[in-house]
Design a protein around this motif. Structure first.
Motif, PDB file in Angstrom:
ATOM      1  N   GLY A  49      47.828  29.717  36.041  1.00  0.00           N
ATOM      2  CA  GLY A  49      46.592  29.627  36.735  1.00  0.00           C
ATOM      3  C   GLY A  49      46.028  31.120  36.316  1.00  0.00           C
ATOM      4  N   ASP A  50      44.709  31.505  37.383  1.00  0.00           N
ATOM      5  CA  ASP A  50      44.183  32.859  37.132  1.00  0.00           C
ATOM      6  C   ASP A  50      44.579  33.438  38.255  1.00  0.00           C
ATOM      7  OD1 ASP A  50      42.416  32.044  34.642  1.00  0.00           O
ATOM      8  OD2 ASP A  50      41.361  30.657  35.812  1.00  0.00           O
ATOM      9  N   PHE A  51      44.711  34.765  37.862  1.00  0.00           N
ATOM     10  CA  PHE A  51      45.201  35.790  38.989  1.00  0.00           C
ATOM     11  C   PHE A  51      44.582  37.060  39.045  1.00  0.00           C
ATOM     12  CE2 PHE A  51      48.404  32.920  37.625  1.00  0.00           C
ATOM     13  CZ  PHE A  51      48.715  32.186  38.829  1.00  0.00           C
ATOM     14  N   GLN A  52      44.184  37.846  40.073  1.00  0.00           N
ATOM     15  CA  GLN A  52      43.468  38.978  40.056  1.00  0.00           C
ATOM     16  C   GLN A  52      44.700  40.095  39.859  1.00  0.00           C
ATOM     17  OE1 GLN A  52      42.188  40.435  43.863  1.00  0.00           O
ATOM     18  NE2 GLN A  52      40.357  41.764  42.584  1.00  0.00           N
ATOM     19  N   LEU A  53      44.137  40.946  39.028  1.00  0.00           N
ATOM     20  CA  LEU A  53      45.169  42.239  38.769  1.00  0.00           C
ATOM     21  C   LEU A  53      44.476  43.460  39.279  1.00  0.00           C
ATOM     22  CD1 LEU A  53      47.311  43.845  36.957  1.00  0.00           C
ATOM     23  CD2 LEU A  53      45.579  43.720  35.024  1.00  0.00           C
ATOM     24  N   ILE A  54      45.268  44.070  39.930  1.00  0.00           N
ATOM     25  CA  ILE A  54      44.707  45.602  40.522  1.00  0.00           C
ATOM     26  C   ILE A  54      45.606  46.814  40.239  1.00  0.00           C
ATOM     27  CG2 ILE A  54      43.326  44.307  42.313  1.00  0.00           C
ATOM     28  CD1 ILE A  54      45.354  45.224  44.408  1.00  0.00           C
ATOM     29  N   CYS A  55      44.951  47.911  40.442  1.00  0.00           N
ATOM     30  CA  CYS A  55      45.689  49.067  40.489  1.00  0.00           C
ATOM     31  C   CYS A  55      45.444  49.533  42.005  1.00  0.00           C
ATOM     32  CB  CYS A  55      45.105  50.094  39.699  1.00  0.00           C
ATOM     33  SG  CYS A  55      45.853  51.658  39.968  1.00  0.00           S
ATOM     34  N   VAL A  56      46.413  49.315  42.556  1.00  0.00           N
ATOM     35  CA  VAL A  56      46.426  49.591  44.192  1.00  0.00           C
ATOM     36  C   VAL A  56      45.459  50.790  44.756  1.00  0.00           C
ATOM     37  CG1 VAL A  56      47.382  49.964  46.509  1.00  0.00           C
ATOM     38  CG2 VAL A  56      48.338  48.232  44.879  1.00  0.00           C
ATOM     39  N   PRO A  57      45.823  52.040  44.030  1.00  0.00           N
ATOM     40  CA  PRO A  57      44.992  53.292  44.744  1.00  0.00           C
ATOM     41  C   PRO A  57      43.661  53.241  43.893  1.00  0.00           C
ATOM     42  CG  PRO A  57      47.014  53.791  43.080  1.00  0.00           C
ATOM     43  CD  PRO A  57      47.061  52.373  43.230  1.00  0.00           C
ATOM     44  N   HIS A  58      43.353  52.581  43.022  1.00  0.00           N
ATOM     45  CA  HIS A  58      42.023  52.575  42.580  1.00  0.00           C
ATOM     46  C   HIS A  58      41.279  51.232  42.314  1.00  0.00           C
ATOM     47  CE1 HIS A  58      44.748  55.786  40.661  1.00  0.00           C
ATOM     48  NE2 HIS A  58      43.566  56.467  41.062  1.00  0.00           N
ATOM     49  N   GLU A  59      41.647  50.252  43.283  1.00  0.00           N
ATOM     50  CA  GLU A  59      40.798  49.235  43.289  1.00  0.00           C
ATOM     51  C   GLU A  59      39.515  49.602  43.803  1.00  0.00           C
ATOM     52  OE1 GLU A  59      41.259  44.633  45.441  1.00  0.00           O
ATOM     53  OE2 GLU A  59      42.478  46.551  46.046  1.00  0.00           O
ATOM     54  N   SER A  60      39.470  50.382  44.556  1.00  0.00           N
ATOM     55  CA  SER A  60      37.873  50.465  45.226  1.00  0.00           C
ATOM     56  C   SER A  60      37.015  51.238  44.131  1.00  0.00           C
ATOM     57  CB  SER A  60      37.967  51.397  46.467  1.00  0.00           C
ATOM     58  OG  SER A  60      38.323  52.722  46.105  1.00  0.00           O
ATOM     59  N   LEU A  61      37.764  51.934  43.158  1.00  0.00           N
ATOM     60  CA  LEU A  61      36.902  52.583  41.932  1.00  0.00           C
ATOM     61  C   LEU A  61      36.799  51.398  40.824  1.00  0.00           C
ATOM     62  CD1 LEU A  61      38.796  55.845  41.931  1.00  0.00           C
ATOM     63  CD2 LEU A  61      36.652  55.389  43.146  1.00  0.00           C
ATOM     64  N   GLY A  62      37.260  50.140  41.098  1.00  0.00           N
ATOM     65  CA  GLY A  62      36.828  49.086  39.890  1.00  0.00           C
ATOM     66  C   GLY A  62      38.056  48.762  39.167  1.00  0.00           C
ATOM     67  N   MET A  63      39.021  49.633  39.282  1.00  0.00           N
ATOM     68  CA  MET A  63      40.197  49.200  38.367  1.00  0.00           C
ATOM     69  C   MET A  63      41.050  48.109  38.788  1.00  0.00           C
ATOM     70  SD  MET A  63      43.273  52.028  37.124  1.00  0.00           S
ATOM     71  CE  MET A  63      42.269  53.114  36.557  1.00  0.00           C
ATOM     72  N   VAL A  64      40.375  46.677  38.091  1.00  0.00           N
ATOM     73  CA  VAL A  64      40.753  45.359  38.551  1.00  0.00           C
ATOM     74  C   VAL A  64      40.709  44.600  37.184  1.00  0.00           C
ATOM     75  CG1 VAL A  64      40.056  45.650  40.983  1.00  0.00           C
ATOM     76  CG2 VAL A  64      38.551  44.822  39.313  1.00  0.00           C
ATOM     77  N   GLY A  65      41.310  43.650  37.037  1.00  0.00           N
ATOM     78  CA  GLY A  65      41.191  42.702  36.038  1.00  0.00           C
ATOM     79  C   GLY A  65      41.708  41.280  36.322  1.00  0.00           C
ATOM     80  N   ALA A  66      41.799  40.695  35.136  1.00  0.00           N
ATOM     81  CA  ALA A  66      42.353  39.114  35.659  1.00  0.00           C
ATOM     82  C   ALA A  66      43.409  38.885  34.537  1.00  0.00           C
ATOM     83  CB  ALA A  66      41.170  38.052  35.322  1.00  0.00           C
ATOM     84  N   VAL A  67      44.327  38.122  35.028  1.00  0.00           N
ATOM     85  CA  VAL A  67      45.569  37.515  34.046  1.00  0.00           C
ATOM     86  C   VAL A  67      45.432  35.910  34.272  1.00  0.00           C
ATOM     87  CG1 VAL A  67      47.756  37.496  34.264  1.00  0.00           C
ATOM     88  CG2 VAL A  67      46.864  39.401  34.424  1.00  0.00           C
ATOM     89  N   THR A  68      45.290  35.526  32.989  1.00  0.00           N
ATOM     90  CA  THR A  68      45.323  34.151  33.046  1.00  0.00           C
ATOM     91  C   THR A  68      46.683  33.573  32.331  1.00  0.00           C
ATOM     92  OG1 THR A  68      43.078  33.846  32.769  1.00  0.00           O
ATOM     93  CG2 THR A  68      44.341  32.146  31.825  1.00  0.00           C
ATOM     94  N   VAL A  69      47.464  32.769  33.097  1.00  0.00           N
ATOM     95  CA  VAL A  69      48.765  32.145  32.542  1.00  0.00           C
ATOM     96  C   VAL A  69      48.330  30.639  32.283  1.00  0.00           C
ATOM     97  CG1 VAL A  69      51.173  31.645  33.021  1.00  0.00           C
ATOM     98  CG2 VAL A  69      49.730  33.680  33.849  1.00  0.00           C
ATOM     99  N   SER A  70      48.675  30.214  31.029  1.00  0.00           N
ATOM    100  CA  SER A  70      48.435  28.910  30.538  1.00  0.00           C
ATOM    101  C   SER A  70      49.533  28.316  29.845  1.00  0.00           C
ATOM    102  CB  SER A  70      47.036  28.657  29.987  1.00  0.00           C
ATOM    103  OG  SER A  70      46.955  29.437  28.947  1.00  0.00           O
TER     104      SER A  70
END
Length: 70
Positions: A49-70
């Protein structure tokens, strides 16, 4: 990031200046990296599936991404 279902990966994280996390809540993955630390984590992706990747202390600063597992 794209990963293959059932494959084991060795991930290496470095946080040169401040605390970070590599967090994928839906997969139960949370890696904490302290400043100046190198962390090696082995991960096997067992759910597709597709999953959200975050850096917990910096999520509000936009340190997010996506992980795809197939």
């Amino acid at each position: 990031f794209d990963f293959e279902l059932g494959k084991t990966y060795t991930l290496i994280f470095e946080a040169p200046g401040e605390f970070h996390t590599f967090t994928i809540n839906d997969l139960g993955i949370e890696v904490n990296i302290l400043p100046g630390e190198t962390v090696t984590q082995t991960v096997t992706f067992e759910q597709a599936g597709d999953f959200q990747l975050i850096c917990v202390p910096h999520e509000s600063l936009g340190m997010v991404g996506a992980v795809t597992v197939s």
